[in-house]
Design an enzyme around this catalytic site. Structure first.
Site, PDB file in Angstrom:
ATOM      1  N   HIS A  85     -21.340  10.106   2.778  1.00 34.43           N
ATOM      2  CA  HIS A  85     -22.491  10.981   2.577  1.00 34.43           C
ATOM      3  C   HIS A  85     -23.737  10.172   2.249  1.00 34.43           C
ATOM      4  CE1 HIS A  85     -20.282  14.966   2.004  1.00 34.43           C
ATOM      5  NE2 HIS A  85     -19.315  14.070   2.152  1.00 34.43           N
TER       6      HIS A  85
ATOM      7  N   ASP B  42     -12.497  17.191   8.215  1.00 37.63           N
ATOM      8  CA  ASP B  42     -13.030  17.362   9.570  1.00 37.63           C
ATOM      9  C   ASP B  42     -12.376  16.456  10.603  1.00 37.63           C
ATOM     10  OD1 ASP B  42     -14.240  15.188   8.166  1.00 37.63           O
ATOM     11  OD2 ASP B  42     -15.799  15.074   9.688  1.00 37.63           O
ATOM     12  N   GLN B  43     -11.442  15.611  10.192  1.00 32.19           N
ATOM     13  CA  GLN B  43     -10.926  14.586  11.100  1.00 32.19           C
ATOM     14  C   GLN B  43     -10.158  15.164  12.289  1.00 32.19           C
ATOM     15  OE1 GLN B  43      -8.759  11.852   8.573  1.00 32.19           O
ATOM     16  NE2 GLN B  43     -10.629  11.056   7.640  1.00 32.19           N
TER      17      GLN B  43
END
Length: 446
Positions: free
Chosen positions: A20, A362-363
């Site tokens: 991030h 999210d992978q």
């Protein structure tokens, strides 16, 4: 750099993770170049580990307390309590940062925050200051979350493990292609992630014509950026250093806020290797790899016999997972005594083919995009027991590393997207134009 004398000052708040902080810091640099003053803020858990911050006019840093303030070691077992503390303490301190600036007569005009930080938007709304989310994952992931927690909630609840789903603007998806939080119980140990996404969707739905800044670009996710009718998604990425993208600043070669130690000699070693001959292995800042998966990856590397760099995090007890590998000696010979490196992972913008081995969040969706949509890599397949075995790793690595028709196709596609990423970030490129429009229409409006 545009004139910094205007009164527009934004607070940019990021989740305390390298994945991030890196794109957010690069985004902050872009805002400063457009004349916007930026105060960059993340929690002390991350801030205390940054060895050197960039010194840029118009960019300042203000950390906030998350209650742990450096004592959190990154274990997923502790993450629920850490995230709860991050929200409760962070909400107080971020509000204080905003209110103190206003009391000094120099209020923030806008708050921008990253994925998993919906609580920052909620704090900003409570203080009556406008905010925008900077979504650091693909637009496709946000589309899925939005559909999952609104219009298509029942569809997801009733989705079986072998049933494909068609969603507007997205490719056909099987359950393994969804972000893991879609099927995670809100009361489980990963429920904090689900709750954060639900809070984000509800916050967006409470706003009038909300905009979402996304770390992607128009050519890469044209349909996904336009799939949702209730909000406007704006591609402003990829947010990586200029030297690797538009080339406008050849000296901009790093994000500038590394949280982890990295080997001092790996670049020298890489310089001795044939171009595109080294395998790079990384799973993200907080992914935890089981001993069994570690062993299968190690054995797969032995079978391949190729040089590699493998990012391995220290265990929470202080040990090193590679010490438990039964093939450690063979790997050390293969590695030619190269130190394991802790660094940021390669992105699509590097133009390199990828072997995708998704673990969580999210992978799974990213792996779908890599293999079936962008066609820049291959995805490993698990056995019926859910294990990715060594021969499967070898199969996939051979596809992306060995000369042949498939590798050439992957390389061709990877180069295409790399070139398009560069185009997007040029002066008249889509992402640069989109960001300027956002600055002019949202940030600089009095």
């Amino acid at each position: 750099m545009e004139n910094l004398m205007n009164d527009c000052h934004v607070l940019l708040v990021t989740f305390p993770g390298q994945g991030h902080i890196n794109p957010s810091l690069q985004f902050a640099k872009k805002l400063v170049n457009l004349g916007i003053k930026v105060t960059f803020s993340t929690s002390l858990t991350a801030f205390n580990r940054i060895s050197k911050l960039p010194n840029i006019e118009g960019l300042s840093f203000t950390p906030f307390s998350d209650g742990y303030d450096g004592k959190f070691k990154g274990s997923l077992d502790e993450f629920e309590s850490f995230y709860s503390s991050l929200v409760s303490h962070g909400s107080i301190f971020v509000a204080q940062i905003i209110e103190s600036r206003a009391a000094e007569g120099h209020p923030f005009k806008h708050v921008i925050y990253t994925t998993l930080m919906a609580w920052v938007g909620i704090v900003a709304k409570g203080i009556n200051i406008p905010s925008t989310i900077f979504w650091i994952q693909p637009a496709t992931v946000l589309d899925i979350y939005y559909y999952c927690f609104t219009d298509y909630a029942d569809c997801f609840k009733n989705c079986s493990q072998d049933q494909d789903v068609d969603l507007p603007g997205l490719p056909r998806l099987s359950p393994r292609d969804f972000p893991s939080f879609v099927f995670t119980d809100v009361n489980s140990k990963y429920g904090w992630g689900v709750k954060s996404i639900i809070d984000q969707v509800e916050l967006l739905n409470s706003e009038e014509n909300p905009r979402v800044l996304v770390n992607t670009f128009d050519d890469l996710e044209f349909d996904a950026l336009r799939a949702l009718k209730n909000l406007t998604m704006v591609g402003i990425g990829p947010s990586i250093p200029s030297a690797f993208l538009d080339g406008n600043d050849p000296l901009d070669k790093s994000f500038g806020a590394d949280l982890r130690w990295s080997s001092e000699n790996y670049m020298d070693w890489l310089d001795t290797m044939t171009k595109e001959s080294v395998i790079y292995i990384a799973f993200g800042s907080y992914s935890e790899i089981s001993s069994q998966l570690m062993e299968e990856i190690g054995q797969g590397l032995v079978k391949c016999g190729r040089p590699f760099l493998w990012v391995i995090r220290e265990e929470k007890e202080g040990g090193y997972p590679e010490e438990k590998l039964t093939c450690k000696e063979e790997l050390e010979k293969q590695r030619e005594n190269c130190a394991l490196v802790l660094a940021s992972g390669k992105s699509l913008s590097s133009g390199m083919p990828i072997v995708a081995c998704p673990l969580w969040t999210d992978q799974g969706c990213n792996a779908k995009l890599v293999q079936d949509v962008w066609k820049i890599g291959v995805r490993v397949n698990a056995s019926e027991e859910g294990v990715v075995e060594r021969d499967e790793f070898k199969r996939c690595i051979d596809i992306v590393m060995e000369d042949g028709e498939k590798r050439e196709e992957l390389k061709k596609n990877a180069k295409k997207w790399k070139d398009l990423a560069k185009e997007a970030m040029k002066e008249n490129g889509s992402s640069n134009v989109n960001l300027k429009a956002y600055v002019n229409e949202i940030l600089l409006v009095h």
